[in-house]
Motif scaffolding. Structure first.
Motif, PDB file in Angstrom:
ATOM      1  N   ALA A 169       0.833  -1.205   0.000  1.00 41.90           N
ATOM      2  CA  ALA A 169       0.000   0.000   0.000  1.00 41.90           C
ATOM      3  C   ALA A 169       0.868   1.255   0.000  1.00 41.90           C
ATOM      4  O   ALA A 169       0.551   2.246  -0.677  1.00 41.90           O
ATOM      5  CB  ALA A 169      -0.926  -0.002   1.212  1.00 41.90           C
ATOM      6  N   GLU A 170       1.971   1.235   0.736  1.00 39.39           N
ATOM      7  CA  GLU A 170       2.868   2.388   0.737  1.00 39.39           C
ATOM      8  C   GLU A 170       3.538   2.565  -0.617  1.00 39.39           C
ATOM      9  O   GLU A 170       3.743   3.697  -1.071  1.00 39.39           O
ATOM     10  CB  GLU A 170       3.911   2.240   1.837  1.00 39.39           C
ATOM     11  N   VAL A 171       3.897   1.474  -1.278  1.00 39.77           N
ATOM     12  CA  VAL A 171       4.456   1.577  -2.633  1.00 39.77           C
ATOM     13  C   VAL A 171       3.460   2.269  -3.554  1.00 39.77           C
ATOM     14  O   VAL A 171       3.817   3.209  -4.293  1.00 39.77           O
ATOM     15  CB  VAL A 171       4.818   0.185  -3.191  1.00 39.77           C
ATOM     16  N   ARG A 172       2.224   1.815  -3.516  1.00 43.86           N
ATOM     17  CA  ARG A 172       1.208   2.422  -4.387  1.00 43.86           C
ATOM     18  C   ARG A 172       0.988   3.894  -4.030  1.00 43.86           C
ATOM     19  O   ARG A 172       0.792   4.739  -4.913  1.00 43.86           O
ATOM     20  CB  ARG A 172      -0.089   1.623  -4.304  1.00 43.86           C
ATOM     21  N   GLN A 173       1.030   4.215  -2.755  1.00 43.44           N
ATOM     22  CA  GLN A 173       0.898   5.612  -2.316  1.00 43.44           C
ATOM     23  C   GLN A 173       2.031   6.463  -2.886  1.00 43.44           C
ATOM     24  O   GLN A 173       1.803   7.581  -3.380  1.00 43.44           O
ATOM     25  CB  GLN A 173       0.934   5.652  -0.781  1.00 43.44           C
ATOM     26  N   LEU A 174       3.233   5.937  -2.852  1.00 42.57           N
ATOM     27  CA  LEU A 174       4.395   6.665  -3.363  1.00 42.57           C
ATOM     28  C   LEU A 174       4.322   6.843  -4.875  1.00 42.57           C
ATOM     29  O   LEU A 174       4.618   7.921  -5.397  1.00 42.57           O
ATOM     30  CB  LEU A 174       5.681   5.920  -2.976  1.00 42.57           C
ATOM     31  N   VAL A 175       3.927   5.785  -5.566  1.00 39.92           N
ATOM     32  CA  VAL A 175       3.811   5.858  -7.025  1.00 39.92           C
ATOM     33  C   VAL A 175       2.736   6.869  -7.418  1.00 39.92           C
ATOM     34  O   VAL A 175       2.926   7.684  -8.342  1.00 39.92           O
ATOM     35  CB  VAL A 175       3.524   4.469  -7.608  1.00 39.92           C
ATOM     36  N   ASP A 176       1.611   6.843  -6.722  1.00 44.86           N
ATOM     37  CA  ASP A 176       0.544   7.815  -7.001  1.00 44.86           C
ATOM     38  C   ASP A 176       1.053   9.243  -6.802  1.00 44.86           C
ATOM     39  O   ASP A 176       0.745  10.143  -7.602  1.00 44.86           O
ATOM     40  CB  ASP A 176      -0.659   7.558  -6.093  1.00 44.86           C
ATOM     41  N   ALA A 177       1.843   9.449  -5.749  1.00 46.27           N
ATOM     42  CA  ALA A 177       2.367  10.791  -5.476  1.00 46.27           C
ATOM     43  C   ALA A 177       3.352  11.227  -6.558  1.00 46.27           C
ATOM     44  O   ALA A 177       3.317  12.382  -7.018  1.00 46.27           O
ATOM     45  CB  ALA A 177       3.032  10.830  -4.110  1.00 46.27           C
ATOM     46  N   LEU A 178       4.228  10.325  -6.968  1.00 49.78           N
ATOM     47  CA  LEU A 178       5.179  10.659  -8.033  1.00 49.78           C
ATOM     48  C   LEU A 178       4.444  11.065  -9.309  1.00 49.78           C
ATOM     49  O   LEU A 178       4.816  12.044  -9.971  1.00 49.78           O
ATOM     50  CB  LEU A 178       6.107   9.477  -8.308  1.00 49.78           C
ATOM     51  N   GLU A 179       3.407  10.325  -9.634  1.00 46.75           N
ATOM     52  CA  GLU A 179       2.651  10.644 -10.844  1.00 46.75           C
ATOM     53  C   GLU A 179       1.886  11.955 -10.689  1.00 46.75           C
ATOM     54  O   GLU A 179       1.801  12.757 -11.627  1.00 46.75           O
ATOM     55  CB  GLU A 179       1.725   9.480 -11.178  1.00 46.75           C
ATOM     56  N   ARG A 180       1.360  12.174  -9.504  1.00 44.62           N
ATOM     57  CA  ARG A 180       0.626  13.417  -9.245  1.00 44.62           C
ATOM     58  C   ARG A 180       1.545  14.635  -9.334  1.00 44.62           C
ATOM     59  O   ARG A 180       1.139  15.718  -9.803  1.00 44.62           O
ATOM     60  CB  ARG A 180      -0.021  13.346  -7.861  1.00 44.62           C
ATOM     61  N   TYR A 181       2.801  14.445  -8.909  1.00 45.89           N
ATOM     62  CA  TYR A 181       3.769  15.537  -8.945  1.00 45.89           C
ATOM     63  C   TYR A 181       4.469  15.655 -10.304  1.00 45.89           C
ATOM     64  O   TYR A 181       5.370  16.483 -10.458  1.00 45.89           O
ATOM     65  CB  TYR A 181       4.819  15.353  -7.850  1.00 45.89           C
ATOM     66  N   GLY A 182       4.071  14.809 -11.269  1.00 47.48           N
ATOM     67  CA  GLY A 182       4.593  14.949 -12.623  1.00 47.48           C
ATOM     68  C   GLY A 182       5.948  14.334 -12.879  1.00 47.48           C
ATOM     69  O   GLY A 182       6.670  14.772 -13.784  1.00 47.48           O
ATOM     70  N   ALA A 183       6.321  13.308 -12.120  1.00 52.75           N
ATOM     71  CA  ALA A 183       7.605  12.643 -12.362  1.00 52.75           C
ATOM     72  C   ALA A 183       7.629  12.058 -13.765  1.00 52.75           C
ATOM     73  O   ALA A 183       6.647  11.445 -14.200  1.00 52.75           O
ATOM     74  CB  ALA A 183       7.830  11.535 -11.338  1.00 52.75           C
ATOM     75  N   PRO A 184       8.713  12.226 -14.495  1.00 55.91           N
ATOM     76  CA  PRO A 184       8.799  11.645 -15.845  1.00 55.91           C
ATOM     77  C   PRO A 184       8.784  10.123 -15.782  1.00 55.91           C
ATOM     78  O   PRO A 184       9.080   9.522 -14.737  1.00 55.91           O
ATOM     79  CB  PRO A 184      10.127  12.169 -16.380  1.00 55.91           C
ATOM     80  N   ASP A 185       8.465   9.500 -16.909  1.00 54.37           N
ATOM     81  CA  ASP A 185       8.330   8.048 -16.938  1.00 54.37           C
ATOM     82  C   ASP A 185       9.613   7.329 -16.548  1.00 54.37           C
ATOM     83  O   ASP A 185       9.571   6.224 -15.999  1.00 54.37           O
ATOM     84  CB  ASP A 185       7.895   7.587 -18.336  1.00 54.37           C
TER      85      ASP A 185
END
Length: 287
Positions: A102-118
């Motif tokens: 769940a923490e991994v998914r939370q972190l990935v969601d945050a990275l995507e929300r903040y616009g991290a490149p692929d």
């Protein structure tokens, strides 16, 4: 086979130290972890964040894999660290004490929300008992998670264990995390060796990590880079044997049993030989 990225030597560098960030450009490590966590005092964290992100975005570190280690989930600096790191677009963001899928998914969601490149992946540090017990779920939680990083100092502390030669108290944990990474098809890095003056002990632990199957080792001093690079690279003999085995396999295709230097060759041996050559070629490409 996907492109192999060498991670034999991954060096922690304190992002609050401008000279260290400059020196890192000339160190022959495969990867850098620009640290905002343990190596940085609380009052220096905002400036270190700015320096790490500028360094990661600079393009001045050549072929090295450049990552930023943010402060952990729940700390007062975590959200700002993650947002700034995502904008900087390093090769990866390293997060300490990841304890669940769940923490991994939370972190990935945050990275995507903040616009991290692929290309910016997530490296999760595994350094608590609960993380070890949930290692497979963590490793499989997201395609954006590319690497597990062993936090052996914290793990020893959490287990009430001791640092001893051979690491018997934490071998089951190391094996468990390694199994999880391999089952998920991602990389895994061994933990640090604390005594920078004990070269023999360090090299012995590198050999142990390599024999276990780790991709490389995290380091705390530039003087450890050469030893890790050598330990986690295929030897000249291993490369020669890999080429010879593959040639024997190709020459004997359709002929039934294939042997190389008196040993029977099966497809699994060929796959291992091809991986050895891929690692060797990737290391040579680093220059």
């Amino acid at each position: 086979m996907t492109e192999f990225v060498p991670l034999r030597s991954v060096l922690y560098m304190p992002s609050s130290n401008e000279r260290a960030l400059e020196k890192a450009k000339s160190i022959a490590c495969d990867g850098l972890i620009l640290d905002l966590e343990d190596a940085v005092a609380p009052d220096a964290k905002p400036a270190a964040r700015e320096a790490a992100c500028a360094a990661a975005a600079s393009g001045e570190y050549g072929r090295r894999t450049v990552t930023i280690r943010v402060n952990g989930i729940g700390t007062e600096w975590h959200d700002a660290d993650l947002e700034a790191a995502a904008a900087a677009g390093p090769d990866a963001v390293v997060v300490p004490k990841v304890n669940s899928a769940a923490e991994v998914r939370q972190l990935v969601d945050a990275l995507e929300r903040y616009g991290a490149p692929d290309h910016t992946t997530l490296w999760a540090m595994v350094e608590t008992p609960v993380a070890i017990l949930d290692a497979l779920a963590i490793a499989r939680a997201s395609e954006r998670l590319s690497t597990l990083v062993m936090g052996t100092n914290d793990l020893v502390k959490e287990l009430y264990a001791e640092h001893v030669p051979g690491r018997a108290p934490i071998l089951p944990s190391l094996h468990t995390a390694l199994l999880a990474a391999r089952a998920a098809g991602i990389a895994i890095l061994d933990g640090v060796y604390n005594d920078v003056k004990d070269t023999d002990g360090f090299l012995a632990e590198c050999r142990q990590g390599r024999e276990m199957g780790f991709d490389g080792k995290t380091l705390i001093h530039p003087g450890q880079v050469e030893g890790a690079n050598e330990a986690f690279a295929p030897s000249a003999q291993a490369v020669e044997d890999a080429r010879g085995l593959i040639q024997a396999w190709e020459d004997g295709r359709g002929a039934g049993v294939v042997t190389y230097q008196g040993r029977m060759v099966e497809n699994l041996h060929v796959e291992s030989a091809r991986r050895t050559l891929a690692i060797d070629e990737a290391i040579r490409a680093l220059g």
